[in-house]
Design a protein around this motif. Structure first.
Motif, PDB file in Angstrom:
ATOM      1  N   LEU A   1     -88.702  59.614 -28.666  1.00 12.27           N
ATOM      2  CA  LEU A   1     -89.399  59.611 -29.952  1.00 12.27           C
ATOM      3  C   LEU A   1     -90.880  59.279 -29.777  1.00 12.27           C
ATOM      4  N   GLU A   2     -91.190  58.329 -28.925  1.00 11.39           N
ATOM      5  CA  GLU A   2     -92.589  57.961 -28.701  1.00 11.39           C
ATOM      6  C   GLU A   2     -93.359  59.113 -28.062  1.00 11.39           C
TER       7      GLU A   2
ATOM      8  N   GLY B   1     -99.007  63.901 -32.854  1.00 12.41           N
ATOM      9  CA  GLY B   1    -100.034  63.160 -33.584  1.00 12.41           C
ATOM     10  C   GLY B   1    -101.298  63.959 -33.840  1.00 12.41           C
TER      11      GLY B   1
ATOM     12  N   GLN C   1    -100.609  66.789 -36.291  1.00 14.10           N
ATOM     13  CA  GLN C   1    -100.362  66.310 -37.646  1.00 14.10           C
ATOM     14  C   GLN C   1    -101.677  65.952 -38.328  1.00 14.10           C
TER      15      GLN C   1
ATOM     16  N   THR D   1     -92.684  62.251 -28.416  1.00  9.88           N
ATOM     17  CA  THR D   1     -92.833  63.273 -29.456  1.00  9.88           C
ATOM     18  C   THR D   1     -93.940  62.889 -30.431  1.00  9.88           C
ATOM     19  N   ARG D   2     -94.015  61.609 -30.803  1.00  5.21           N
ATOM     20  CA  ARG D   2     -95.095  61.159 -31.684  1.00  5.21           C
ATOM     21  C   ARG D   2     -96.449  61.388 -31.048  1.00  5.21           C
ATOM     22  N   GLN D   3     -96.565  61.091 -29.766  1.00  5.72           N
ATOM     23  CA  GLN D   3     -97.850  61.289 -29.074  1.00  5.72           C
ATOM     24  C   GLN D   3     -98.226  62.757 -29.014  1.00  5.72           C
TER      25      GLN D   3
END
Length: 76
Positions: free
Chosen positions: A39-40, A47, A50, A42-44
């Motif tokens: 998850l981390e 980001g 987005q 994917t967020r990076q």
């Protein structure tokens, strides 16, 4: 001597059950850690995309021509 055997059997089975539960809990713990890392990552990765999309959305909302209030859309 027979009574001691009957006491030892449930204790041994209970201990074996706890070992199985501990193993399963450890596997779940490792899976949750692996999922958190994914998850981390994917967020990076998402980001910057987005924030770029949010910027484009705010630009579109700012450039939108306001419509006078009217009757709205009517279907025929």
């Amino acid at each position: 001597m027979t009574e001691v055997t009957w006491v030892a059997v449930p204790v041994a089975l209970g201990s074996a059950g706890l070992v199985v539960l501990a193993y399963a809990a450890f596997r779940v713990y490792l899976g949750v850690r692996r999922f958190g890392r994914e998850l981390e990552r994917t967020r990076q990765r998402l980001g910057p995309k987005q924030s770029a999309l949010r910027g484009e959305l705010s630009d579109l909302q700012a450039a939108r021509i306001p419509q006078p209030p009217g009757d709205g859309v009517r279907s025929s």
